[in-house]
Enzyme design. Structure first.
Site, mmCIF file in Angstrom:
data_model
loop_
_atom_site.group_PDB
_atom_site.id
_atom_site.type_symbol
_atom_site.label_atom_id
_atom_site.label_comp_id
_atom_site.label_asym_id
_atom_site.label_seq_id
_atom_site.Cartn_x
_atom_site.Cartn_y
_atom_site.Cartn_z
ATOM 1 N N SER A 172 -1.064 -6.142 -1.153
ATOM 2 C CA SER A 172 -0.773 -5.735 -2.527
ATOM 3 C C SER A 172 -0.300 -6.954 -3.295
ATOM 4 C CB SER A 172 0.310 -4.663 -2.531
ATOM 5 O OG SER A 172 1.539 -5.259 -2.169
ATOM 6 N N LYS A 173 0.041 -6.717 -4.526
ATOM 7 C CA LYS A 173 0.515 -7.801 -5.393
ATOM 8 C C LYS A 173 1.648 -8.592 -4.744
ATOM 9 C CE LYS A 173 -0.575 -6.524 -10.094
ATOM 10 N NZ LYS A 173 -0.160 -5.474 -10.979
ATOM 11 N N ARG A 174 2.459 -7.859 -4.041
ATOM 12 C CA ARG A 174 3.610 -8.457 -3.364
ATOM 13 C C ARG A 174 3.203 -9.624 -2.449
ATOM 14 N NH1 ARG A 174 6.227 -6.331 0.703
ATOM 15 N NH2 ARG A 174 4.711 -4.668 0.923
#
Ligand code: GLU
Length: 467
Positions: free
Chosen positions: A237-239
């Site tokens: 994910s973006k994380r």
């Protein structure tokens, strides 16, 4: 004829998970001389954005994953979906459902209390009259018995009991078709033979197969590609830096390096790590993709980028170096010079961004010397070597790396200096810092006039500093 498609929803930015799915579909089509189709699944008008669509189109273009057909937009195919809805209704494969939200909620509670799996119970299958004041949805009449076996190329045979699948809503009460239904109509109309997609869609597949069969279409083959995980084991994910694919372009990755990285993620060919696009096309087979998820490793991607930069032709690097230089305010059209710069730098740059940053001095006089480098190398001691070098280089009959090398070498010998004592001051003089490609190559690419101008400037700088 093999026909594959990449069907992203422009609801989020295309990132490497989607790119890998696109790559596998593209490679599979290319390997078999087939057709690769791009389809933008933008039925969700609320969540789809033009920006996400732009990233898909620009990203695919940058990656070189060109579509043989499309892009098609689901939002432009509404007429067709309506037509197929009517067809299913007319043939008795679909029905209007008038159950209200309250009734559906109550059904759910009853089922949960009875320890049953919540599902639509088919009440409206038998309704003959409309219910005034209720805008109906349309449901697909899923077979009540039997099993659907998804013969997945990656996961093997996956069985689903029809009894577990309830009657899916294929059009909402406002008449708009739903996602799973549009996919079915498109895969049918576009004669898709192989659906390669993320395995988060595996559970949709039995319903889609049932709808295809009801429409008299032959279901395609399916291959559900496992997820990419971050280093912590969670879905990427973006994380984890799962940014828009264009970020990799802007950060100076070569598209073929990113594709190489992604093809190896969950697939292998012996212990080979580096693949050209041609090799990928020749060797990749969807059947050989791993069932289990793979973990994203940015360090390996960076290493592969460096490997591809080293193996590229300078001319190819030019294409990708240009926008990086432009981002630094340097617009150059001299492709021969750019190629010479790329060639001189390709052994030492991990990214094209880094290459561009380290190459600015080839195009623009350094505004100032790196302080440490100047302190060390632009000193009184370097005055003579610099003056002598300027003089001898000015008199060279041919301006080549070899003649430059010989000049600097013999100058060092005559002055009884280590080569570095002559080369480093020259390097700082022309590049502003203490790191550059080999000095002979650097000067050759810079050209005689620029070299001499910068040597004089350094000599003046030393003189001015001594007072
Ligand atoms: N639009 C879906 C997605 O972006 C893919 C659907 C499909 O490939 O069938 O996840």
């Amino acid at each position: 004829m093999i026909r594959t498609r990449f069907a992203p929803s422009p609801t989020g930015m295309l990132h490497i998970g989607g790119v890998r799915t696109a790559l596998y579909s593209w490679l599979y089509a290319k390997r078999h001389g087939g057709v690769f189709i791009l389809r933008i699944e933008d039925t969700d008008r609320e969540r789809s954005t033009d920006e996400a669509t732009r990233v898909i189109l620009e990203g695919m273009e940058w990656l070189g994953l060109h579509a043989d057909e499309g892009p098609f937009y689901q939002s432009q195919r509404m007429e067709r979906y309506r037509e197929v809805l009517e067809q299913l209704l007319a043939q008795g494969h679909a029905y209007r459902c008038y159950c209200t939200k309250e009734e559906l909620d109550a059904m759910r509670v009853r089922q949960l209390e009875a320890k049953q799996k919540p599902r639509y119970d088919g009440t409206c299958r038998h309704r003959t009259e409309p219910r005034p004041g209720v805008d109906p949805v349309i449901r697909f009449k899923n077979p009540l018995e039997g099993v659907v076996v998804v013969e997945d190329e990656i996961h093997g045979n996956v069985r689903f009991d029809n009894a577990e699948l309830d009657d899916l809503i294929i059009a909402r009460s406002d008449g708009s078709p739903t996602y799973n239904f549009c996919v079915v109509v498109d895969d049918m109309d576009m004669n898709i033979t192989h659906v390669i997609r993320g395995d988060d869609h595996l559970n949709n597949t039995p319903r889609q197969i049932n709808m295809l069969l009801a429409l008299g279409a032959r279901p395609p083959r399916y291959a559900h590609v496992p997820m990419i995980l971050g280093a912590d084991g969670a879905k990427l994910s973006k994380r984890h830096g799962a940014v828009s694919v264009l970020q990799y372009r802007d950060d100076g990755y070569l598209p073929e390096a990113l594709l190489n990285y992604l093809v190896r993620l969950g697939w292998s060919h012996g212990d080979q790590e580096i693949f050209t696009l041609e090799e990928m096309i020749r060797l990749f087979d969807i059947k050989d993709v791993n069932k289990s998820a793979s973990t994203f490793n940015p360090d390996k991607l960076l290493w592969l980028n460096q490997q591809h930069i080293m193996r590229s032709t300078p001319e190819h690097l030019v294409k990708h170096l240009k926008p990086q230089l432009a981002a630094l305010g340097i617009d150059v059209d001299d492709d021969a010079k750019l190629a010479a710069v790329a060639k001189s730098q390709q052994e030492r740059a991990k990214t094209l961004k880094e290459m561009a940053q380290n190459s600015v001095f080839f195009f623009r006089e350094p505004a100032a010397y790196d302080e440490k480098a100047a302190k060390k190398h632009l000193t009184q001691d370097s005055l003579t070597p610099l003056q002598e070098a300027a003089e001898r280089l000015a008199g060279l009959t041919s301006w080549t790396a070899q003649s430059i090398h010989e000049t600097i070498q013999s100058l060092a010998t005559e002055l009884s200096l280590a080569l570095g004592k002559v080369a480093q001051p020259i390097r700082v003089a022309v590049s502003g810092g203490s790191v550059s490609p080999p000095i002979d190559v650097t000067l050759e690419v810079l050209g005689r006039q620029t070299t001499l101008e910068r040597l004089r400037r350094a000599i003046d700088f030393i003189a001015a500093n001594q007072q």
